[in-house]
Scaffold this active site. Structure first.
Site, short mmCIF file in Angstrom:
data_model
loop_
_atom_site.label_atom_id
_atom_site.label_comp_id
_atom_site.label_asym_id
_atom_site.label_seq_id
_atom_site.Cartn_x
_atom_site.Cartn_y
_atom_site.Cartn_z
N SER A 136 0.83 -1.21 0.00
CA SER A 136 0.00 0.00 0.00
C SER A 136 0.86 1.26 0.00
O SER A 136 1.96 1.27 0.57
CB SER A 136 -0.88 -0.01 1.25
OG SER A 136 -1.40 1.27 1.51
N TYR A 160 -2.26 5.64 -4.13
CA TYR A 160 -3.23 6.70 -3.90
C TYR A 160 -2.67 7.94 -4.59
O TYR A 160 -1.51 8.29 -4.36
CB TYR A 160 -3.35 7.00 -2.40
CG TYR A 160 -4.24 6.05 -1.61
CD1 TYR A 160 -5.55 5.79 -2.00
CD2 TYR A 160 -3.76 5.44 -0.46
CE1 TYR A 160 -6.35 4.93 -1.26
CE2 TYR A 160 -4.56 4.58 0.29
CZ TYR A 160 -5.86 4.34 -0.12
OH TYR A 160 -6.66 3.50 0.61
N THR A 186 -6.08 3.01 -6.58
CA THR A 186 -7.31 2.94 -5.78
C THR A 186 -8.11 4.23 -5.94
O THR A 186 -7.58 5.33 -5.75
CB THR A 186 -6.96 2.72 -4.29
OG1 THR A 186 -6.28 1.47 -4.16
CG2 THR A 186 -8.22 2.68 -3.43
N LYS A 276 -8.66 -0.04 -8.79
CA LYS A 276 -9.28 -0.74 -7.65
C LYS A 276 -10.35 0.13 -7.01
O LYS A 276 -10.11 1.31 -6.73
CB LYS A 276 -8.21 -1.07 -6.60
CG LYS A 276 -8.75 -1.66 -5.30
CD LYS A 276 -7.60 -2.13 -4.42
CE LYS A 276 -8.06 -2.76 -3.13
NZ LYS A 276 -8.38 -1.78 -2.09
N HIS A 301 -13.56 -1.69 -0.85
CA HIS A 301 -12.52 -1.37 0.12
C HIS A 301 -12.77 -2.11 1.45
O HIS A 301 -12.54 -1.59 2.53
CB HIS A 301 -12.50 0.14 0.35
CG HIS A 301 -11.14 0.72 0.67
ND1 HIS A 301 -10.47 1.55 -0.17
CD2 HIS A 301 -10.35 0.61 1.76
CE1 HIS A 301 -9.33 1.94 0.38
NE2 HIS A 301 -9.22 1.37 1.55
N ARG A 304 -14.88 -0.27 4.03
CA ARG A 304 -14.27 0.77 4.86
C ARG A 304 -14.51 2.18 4.33
O ARG A 304 -14.09 3.15 4.93
CB ARG A 304 -12.76 0.51 4.99
CG ARG A 304 -12.47 -0.80 5.67
CD ARG A 304 -11.05 -1.26 5.45
NE ARG A 304 -10.07 -0.55 6.23
CZ ARG A 304 -9.75 -0.81 7.49
NH1 ARG A 304 -10.37 -1.79 8.12
NH2 ARG A 304 -8.82 -0.13 8.12
N THR A 333 -13.25 -8.03 -0.99
CA THR A 333 -14.23 -7.65 0.06
C THR A 333 -15.04 -8.84 0.53
O THR A 333 -15.86 -9.39 -0.20
CB THR A 333 -15.17 -6.51 -0.38
OG1 THR A 333 -14.39 -5.36 -0.73
CG2 THR A 333 -16.11 -6.11 0.78
N GLY A 334 -14.74 -9.25 1.74
CA GLY A 334 -15.55 -10.25 2.40
C GLY A 334 -15.04 -11.68 2.30
O GLY A 334 -15.66 -12.60 2.84
N ILE A 335 -13.91 -11.89 1.62
CA ILE A 335 -13.43 -13.27 1.45
C ILE A 335 -12.88 -13.80 2.78
O ILE A 335 -11.95 -13.24 3.35
CB ILE A 335 -12.35 -13.34 0.34
CG1 ILE A 335 -13.00 -13.04 -1.01
CG2 ILE A 335 -11.66 -14.70 0.35
CD1 ILE A 335 -12.03 -12.91 -2.17
N MET A 336 -13.49 -14.86 3.26
CA MET A 336 -13.08 -15.47 4.53
C MET A 336 -12.83 -16.97 4.37
O MET A 336 -12.46 -17.63 5.33
CB MET A 336 -14.17 -15.26 5.59
CG MET A 336 -14.32 -13.83 6.06
SD MET A 336 -12.95 -13.31 7.15
CE MET A 336 -13.49 -14.06 8.71
N GLY A 355 -7.76 -9.25 2.17
CA GLY A 355 -7.27 -8.21 3.07
C GLY A 355 -7.22 -8.74 4.50
O GLY A 355 -6.20 -9.25 4.98
C1 LIG Z 1 -6.59 -2.58 7.78
C2 LIG Z 1 -6.86 -2.34 6.34
C3 LIG Z 1 -6.13 -1.37 5.66
C4 LIG Z 1 -6.37 -1.14 4.30
N1 LIG Z 1 -5.62 -0.23 3.62
C5 LIG Z 1 -5.78 -0.06 2.29
C6 LIG Z 1 -4.94 0.81 1.55
O1 LIG Z 1 -4.03 1.42 2.09
N2 LIG Z 1 -5.17 0.93 0.22
C7 LIG Z 1 -6.17 0.26 -0.43
O2 LIG Z 1 -6.35 0.40 -1.65
N3 LIG Z 1 -6.97 -0.59 0.25
C8 LIG Z 1 -6.79 -0.76 1.59
N4 LIG Z 1 -7.59 -1.64 2.27
C9 LIG Z 1 -8.61 -2.41 1.53
C10 LIG Z 1 -8.03 -3.73 1.03
O3 LIG Z 1 -7.10 -3.52 0.01
C11 LIG Z 1 -9.13 -4.64 0.47
O4 LIG Z 1 -9.86 -3.94 -0.52
C12 LIG Z 1 -10.08 -5.14 1.55
O5 LIG Z 1 -9.40 -5.44 2.74
C13 LIG Z 1 -10.81 -6.36 1.06
O6 LIG Z 1 -11.74 -6.81 2.00
P1 LIG Z 1 -11.45 -7.97 3.07
O7 LIG Z 1 -10.66 -7.34 4.16
O8 LIG Z 1 -12.80 -8.40 3.50
O9 LIG Z 1 -10.66 -9.05 2.37
C14 LIG Z 1 -7.38 -1.88 3.63
C15 LIG Z 1 -8.10 -2.85 4.32
C16 LIG Z 1 -7.84 -3.10 5.66
C17 LIG Z 1 -8.62 -4.16 6.36
#
Ligand SMILES: Cc1cc2nc3c(=O)[nH]c(=O)nc-3n(C[C@H](O)[C@H](O)[C@H](O)COP(=O)(O)O)c2cc1C
Length: 420
Positions: A136, A160, A186, A276, A301, A304, A333-336, A355
């Site tokens: 990142s 970014y 992103t 992204k 994201h 978030r 997003t959401g993969i567990m 993530g």
């Molecule tokens: C703690 C944390 C920090 C993240 N920081 C970034 C980031 O700096 N840049 C970015 O594009 N996405 C960031 N993301 C989003 C992740 O790249 C990803 O899209 C997301 O975690 C996918 O969902 P998941 O956590 O359910 O797998 C972050 C996610 C988390 C959980």
């Protein structure tokens, strides 16, 4: 009548399978974790509340994240039978290079906060597993150190585009020089989402010691020992003045970025370029038709940013149908669970990103915890493929999956992107 006899000591002895106790606590814990949810439970126990919540939490009411996870749970699989598959191949090609598994590590900011090994653990585990690692812009390890950790594997850089364009351009050039092969731009962060857990916890960067954090630290001494005895926890590529992650994002991000910025990045970046944070079919199609964009990541994201955003997994089949077969579509997003990944590939994803699944492993046990997270997902992918009766990812098709939906637009004619 049941026939009874006196117990035979030799038989009892044979039944006793006492193993030597595992003295390595981390190894013991990780071995006992059978799912990503198990790793999350360990992570929660071992990580200070503010750091755990920063990772685990999402924006506003956290509806996007909950819905995305639910959507994966609502998958119904349709297995083929009597389909001999003696060999199993989980490898794929994405963005011009190989990956041993159909997922890579998503970019996450401030990763050394979760556990001191941070990005080095992620990149090392990715290298060992033969999958891509994404660093990142808000990482806590430098581009060059990630390259050192994963010298011959695939490194991707997440960008970014910030108010100070030159910072972003400089990072782009550095990533290119270090041999990163893909840039992930992103675009879902014009401003920071409302991470309410961070606000409630008074979480700031750098972490501050309050009475609450000190009390919370008592049962988590290892995290604090790591924190206090390793190099300062800070962004590797940015200088900051302190505040919550949201405040830092708001100060750094530029709500006016647009297609012009994408064109500039395309000029600077020599490798593959993906965008992204794509959340509508129209945007995916427009990006496909934009010069030099190699693919998209359907993502909100990890819930978030915009809460109540479309569920990427629901968007996937429509996007695949709209962009055709020759454009790279990734999803997160959401993969567990590995089964979530298999379902995504079946519905048209070329690749997926994880993530939190990796961060739970990191918090549960550093590098070994990330290895364990990847191992859990790998075994779930392999088992699901075998039970579906396929021997390669290419054999996965939409017929293998039904998406059961709980949320249906009230009026499809006027509802947004998901209603097509
Ligand atoms: C703690 C944390 C920090 C993240 N920081 C970034 C980031 O700096 N840049 C970015 O594009 N996405 C960031 N993301 C989003 C992740 O790249 C990803 O899209 C997301 O975690 C996918 O969902 P998941 O956590 O359910 O797998 C972050 C996610 C988390 C959980």
């Amino acid at each position: 009548m049941v026939q009874r006899q006196l117990p035979n000591p030799a038989e009892i002895f044979e039944l006793m399978k006492f193993k030597a106790p595992e003295l390595d606590g981390t190894k013991r814990r990780l071995h006992a974790a059978l799912t990503i949810a198990d790793l999350r439970t360990i992570a929660k126990r071992r990580t200070p509340k503010a750091a755990f919540d920063y990772t685990d939490g999402a924006a506003e009411g956290e509806l996007s994240l909950a819905r995305a996870r639910q959507a994966f749970q609502d998958v119904e699989f349709h297995p083929g039978i009597l389909a001999p598959a003696p060999l199993l191949d989980t490898s794929t090609t994405v963005l011009g290079g190989p990956s041993a598994l159909p997922f890579g590590i998503a970019p996450t900011g401030f990763t050394r906060l979760m556990q001191t090994e941070g990005e080095v653990a992620g990149a090392g585990a990715a290298a060992a597993a033969g999958i891509p690692f994404t660093l990142s812009t808000l990482g806590t390890t430098s581009i060059e150190d990630v390259k050192k950790t994963n010298p011959s594997g695939r490194n991707w850089f997440q960008l970014y585009v910030m108010r100070e364009r030159e910072i972003s351009y400089g990072l782009t050039r550095r990533a290119a020089e270090a041999g990163f092969d893909t840039l992930m731009f992103t675009v879902d962060t014009p401003v920071a989402g409302a991470r309410l857990r961070d606000k409630r916890n008074g979480f700031s960067i750098p972490p501050q010691l309050t009475l609450g954090t000190i009390i919370n630290a008592i049962p988590r001494p290892w995290w604090w020992i790591d924190f206090l005895t390793t190099p300062k926890l800070e962004f590797a590529s940015l200088s900051t003045t302190g505040g919550t992650v949201g405040e830092l994002l708001d100060a750094a991000m530029d709500p006016t970025i647009g297609y012009d910025d994408l064109a500039v990045i395309r000029e600077i970046w020599p490798g593959k370029l993906v965008v992204k944070g794509v959340q509508t079919v129209e945007d995916a199609v427009r990006l496909k038709d934009t010069h030099g964009v190699d693919g998209v990541v359907l993502s909100n994201h990890g819930g978030r940013q915009l809460d109540r955003a479309p569920i990427p997994f629901h968007l996937l089949p429509q996007v695949r149908a709209a962009v055709g077969d020759d454009f790279t579509v990734m999803i997160d997003t959401g993969i567990m669970n590995g089964a979530d990944i298999v379902a995504s590939v079946a519905l048209g994803a070329d690749f997926t990103l994880i993530g939190r699944a990796y961060l739970y492993g990191l918090m549960a046990g550093g590098r070994r915890g990330v290895d364990r997270a990847i191992e859990i997902l790998r075994s779930e992918i392999e088992r699901t493929m075998r039970l579906l009766g396929v021997s390669s990812l290419a054999e996965l098709e939409p017929r293998h999956v039904t998406q059961l939906t709980r949320l249906v637009p009230m009026n499809p004619a006027v509802a947004g992107a998901v209603a097509r």
